[in-house]
Write a protein that holds these residues in place. Structure first.
Motif, mmCIF file in Angstrom:
data_model
loop_
_atom_site.group_PDB
_atom_site.id
_atom_site.type_symbol
_atom_site.label_atom_id
_atom_site.label_comp_id
_atom_site.label_asym_id
_atom_site.label_seq_id
_atom_site.Cartn_x
_atom_site.Cartn_y
_atom_site.Cartn_z
ATOM 1 N N PRO A 46 0.839 -1.203 0.000
ATOM 2 C CA PRO A 46 0.000 0.000 0.000
ATOM 3 C C PRO A 46 0.878 1.259 0.000
ATOM 4 O O PRO A 46 1.862 1.352 0.739
ATOM 5 C CB PRO A 46 -0.791 -0.116 1.309
ATOM 6 C CG PRO A 46 -0.729 -1.560 1.678
ATOM 7 C CD PRO A 46 0.612 -2.027 1.206
ATOM 8 N N VAL A 47 0.541 2.218 -0.852
ATOM 9 C CA VAL A 47 1.280 3.480 -0.942
ATOM 10 C C VAL A 47 0.279 4.626 -1.050
ATOM 11 O O VAL A 47 -0.901 4.418 -1.326
ATOM 12 C CB VAL A 47 2.242 3.516 -2.161
ATOM 13 C CG1 VAL A 47 3.329 2.468 -2.029
ATOM 14 C CG2 VAL A 47 1.475 3.329 -3.470
ATOM 15 N N LEU A 48 0.785 5.827 -0.861
ATOM 16 C CA LEU A 48 -0.024 7.026 -1.025
ATOM 17 C C LEU A 48 0.804 8.013 -1.828
ATOM 18 O O LEU A 48 1.844 8.472 -1.367
ATOM 19 C CB LEU A 48 -0.390 7.622 0.332
ATOM 20 C CG LEU A 48 -1.095 8.980 0.326
ATOM 21 C CD1 LEU A 48 -2.434 8.897 -0.398
ATOM 22 C CD2 LEU A 48 -1.308 9.483 1.752
ATOM 23 N N TYR A 49 0.391 8.315 -3.049
ATOM 24 C CA TYR A 49 1.109 9.254 -3.911
ATOM 25 C C TYR A 49 0.360 10.577 -3.939
ATOM 26 O O TYR A 49 -0.871 10.607 -4.055
ATOM 27 C CB TYR A 49 1.198 8.730 -5.348
ATOM 28 C CG TYR A 49 2.251 7.673 -5.614
ATOM 29 C CD1 TYR A 49 2.915 7.013 -4.576
ATOM 30 C CD2 TYR A 49 2.571 7.326 -6.923
ATOM 31 C CE1 TYR A 49 3.865 6.040 -4.850
ATOM 32 C CE2 TYR A 49 3.531 6.352 -7.202
ATOM 33 C CZ TYR A 49 4.170 5.710 -6.164
ATOM 34 O OH TYR A 49 5.110 4.746 -6.429
ATOM 35 N N GLU A 50 1.108 11.660 -3.879
ATOM 36 C CA GLU A 50 0.524 12.978 -4.080
ATOM 37 C C GLU A 50 0.422 13.252 -5.574
ATOM 38 O O GLU A 50 0.967 12.489 -6.394
ATOM 39 C CB GLU A 50 1.391 14.042 -3.385
ATOM 40 C CG GLU A 50 2.823 14.084 -3.896
ATOM 41 C CD GLU A 50 3.702 14.990 -3.048
ATOM 42 O OE1 GLU A 50 3.171 15.816 -2.296
ATOM 43 O OE2 GLU A 50 4.923 14.868 -3.157
ATOM 44 N N PRO A 51 -0.288 14.318 -6.010
ATOM 45 C CA PRO A 51 -0.326 14.641 -7.441
ATOM 46 C C PRO A 51 1.100 14.818 -7.967
ATOM 47 O O PRO A 51 1.855 15.672 -7.487
ATOM 48 C CB PRO A 51 -1.110 15.954 -7.482
ATOM 49 C CG PRO A 51 -1.976 15.901 -6.267
ATOM 50 C CD PRO A 51 -1.144 15.217 -5.217
ATOM 51 N N SER A 52 1.486 13.982 -8.907
ATOM 52 C CA SER A 52 2.886 13.958 -9.319
ATOM 53 C C SER A 52 3.057 13.239 -10.649
ATOM 54 O O SER A 52 2.146 12.586 -11.155
ATOM 55 C CB SER A 52 3.737 13.263 -8.241
ATOM 56 O OG SER A 52 3.230 11.963 -7.970
ATOM 57 N N ILE A 53 4.276 13.392 -11.179
ATOM 58 C CA ILE A 53 4.730 12.657 -12.362
ATOM 59 C C ILE A 53 5.840 11.736 -11.888
ATOM 60 O O ILE A 53 6.783 12.185 -11.231
ATOM 61 C CB ILE A 53 5.286 13.620 -13.438
ATOM 62 C CG1 ILE A 53 4.225 14.638 -13.853
ATOM 63 C CG2 ILE A 53 5.805 12.849 -14.646
ATOM 64 C CD1 ILE A 53 4.806 15.845 -14.584
ATOM 65 N N VAL A 54 5.735 10.450 -12.190
ATOM 66 C CA VAL A 54 6.759 9.489 -11.786
ATOM 67 C C VAL A 54 7.350 8.858 -13.045
ATOM 68 O O VAL A 54 6.637 8.200 -13.809
ATOM 69 C CB VAL A 54 6.189 8.393 -10.855
ATOM 70 C CG1 VAL A 54 7.306 7.451 -10.418
ATOM 71 C CG2 VAL A 54 5.503 9.013 -9.647
ATOM 72 N N ILE A 55 8.645 9.072 -13.242
ATOM 73 C CA ILE A 55 9.344 8.555 -14.422
ATOM 74 C C ILE A 55 10.357 7.522 -13.944
ATOM 75 O O ILE A 55 11.311 7.843 -13.235
ATOM 76 C CB ILE A 55 10.051 9.695 -15.192
ATOM 77 C CG1 ILE A 55 9.013 10.726 -15.655
ATOM 78 C CG2 ILE A 55 10.825 9.141 -16.385
ATOM 79 C CD1 ILE A 55 9.613 12.000 -16.214
ATOM 80 N N VAL A 56 10.124 6.266 -14.309
ATOM 81 C CA VAL A 56 11.016 5.169 -13.933
ATOM 82 C C VAL A 56 12.081 5.017 -15.017
ATOM 83 O O VAL A 56 11.763 4.906 -16.200
ATOM 84 C CB VAL A 56 10.231 3.849 -13.753
ATOM 85 C CG1 VAL A 56 11.177 2.685 -13.507
ATOM 86 C CG2 VAL A 56 9.250 3.974 -12.596
ATOM 87 N N CYS A 57 13.340 5.017 -14.606
ATOM 88 C CA CYS A 57 14.449 4.921 -15.561
ATOM 89 C C CYS A 57 15.022 3.514 -15.644
ATOM 90 O O CYS A 57 15.687 3.174 -16.619
ATOM 91 C CB CYS A 57 15.544 5.910 -15.171
ATOM 92 S SG CYS A 57 14.938 7.606 -15.056
#
Length: 314
Positions: A46-57
């Motif tokens: 379980p996680v909680l993300y805020e409004p964001s852009i997540v770029i996995v490299c």
């Protein structure tokens, strides 16, 4: 693990490995930009993300919300227009750690970009607003990400160029393949916008008493309509969302600040420590002590790396 097709992935990986040497989350030289690193695979968490852009490299993450699965890896990035509790699975190893950069969305800057994009387009997007999307990583966005990582490796570059590069990345996302759905969501209009306002209120005041009837009134909806629209955006009920938000924040307080379960429960608004422990175990599947012990590395927050010592050739 799939070999990244993005020709810039190699440089992205080298930069983040230096900028985020520790497992968990690392701050950067720029407020609002953090790095994520996992040196091992993690099952559903379980996680909680805020409004964001997540770029996995490098590596891969799977996001689970309701019946939907969202892939974010070297070929796809994730965007959230509202704060959402969901669960993730991480594919990583010691030899190939999962490496990602997370950029928090500044809603004021985003609103300016949306106005500019929609004014140029002539009409606002007709896409349905979405709270979360996974989108293929286009070349222009990958290039902007590399330039941001390079800038974050040099203190003066981070200070002078960093904010403009973050703005460019937001612009590329809002104008991208699913940019219309993101612009519709982030414009916070209609019923989606009223639910988004309630979510922001919950995240600002989660330690205070929160009444669903009052939240519905603030959203200018009847309680039944609020429940229906809230669940459409978050895949959960308002009560469960408030509870999960408090539990997530308490978990981070215990992991990052060393608080006891009793102290964390009081800090997030629980009157009963025993009720907190019961609900924590029901939600995370483990007691607070077990969860903190097992997730300490994954959710640790490290200070920014001493970037002045980093040297890269472009």
């Amino acid at each position: 693990m799939t070999t990244p097709s993005n020709p810039l992935s190699g440089e992205m990986v080298a930069l983040i490995e230096r900028l985020a040497p520790n497992e968990g989350y690392s701050l950067s030289a720029l407020d609002g930009v953090r790095f994520m690193r996992s040196n091992r695979p993690l099952g559903r968490t379980p996680v909680l993300y805020e409004p964001s852009i997540v770029i996995v490299c490098q590596g891969r993450k799977l996001g689970f919300l309701g019946d939907q699965v969202y892939v974010y890896d070297a070929q796809h990035y994730l965007v959230l227009s509202v704060p959402l509790p969901f669960s993730t699975e991480t594919q990583a190893s010691h030899d190939e750690p999962m490496l990602a950069v997370a950029i928090r969305l500044d809603l004021t800057d985003v609103a300016e970009l949306i106005l500019a994009i929609d004014a140029r387009a002539g009409t606002p997007p007709d896409s349905a607003p979405l709270g979360i999307v996974s989108t293929p990583l286009a070349g222009d966005l990958a290039e902007a990400t590399v330039r941001l990582l390079r800038a974050l490796s040099v203190p003066l570059d981070a200070q002078i160029l960093g904010p403009a590069l973050v703005r460019e990345i937001c612009f590329r996302v809002l104008g991208g393949e699913q940019g219309g759905a993101m612009r519709a969501a982030l414009a916070h209009q209609g019923r989606f916008g009223r639910v988004a306002k309630a979510l922001r209120r919950i995240h600002a005041d989660y330690s205070q008493p929160l009444d669903v009837t009052h939240l519905a009134r603030e959203a200018d909806m009847s309680v039944p309509a609020f429940h229906v629209n809230f669940k459409a955006v978050t895949q959960t009920s308002p009560i469960q969302y408030i509870k999960s938000t408090r539990l997530h924040h308490a978990r981070l307080m215990m992991i990052r600040d060393g608080l006891t379960a009793a102290s964390a429960s009081a800090r997030v608004g629980y009157e009963s420590a025993s009720q907190f422990s019961r609900e924590f175990k029901r939600f995370f599947g483990r007691t607070p002590v077990e969860e903190v012990r097992d997730m300490k590395a994954s959710f640790a927050l490290s200070p920014a790396a001493p970037v002045g010592e980093l040297a890269f050739t472009h």
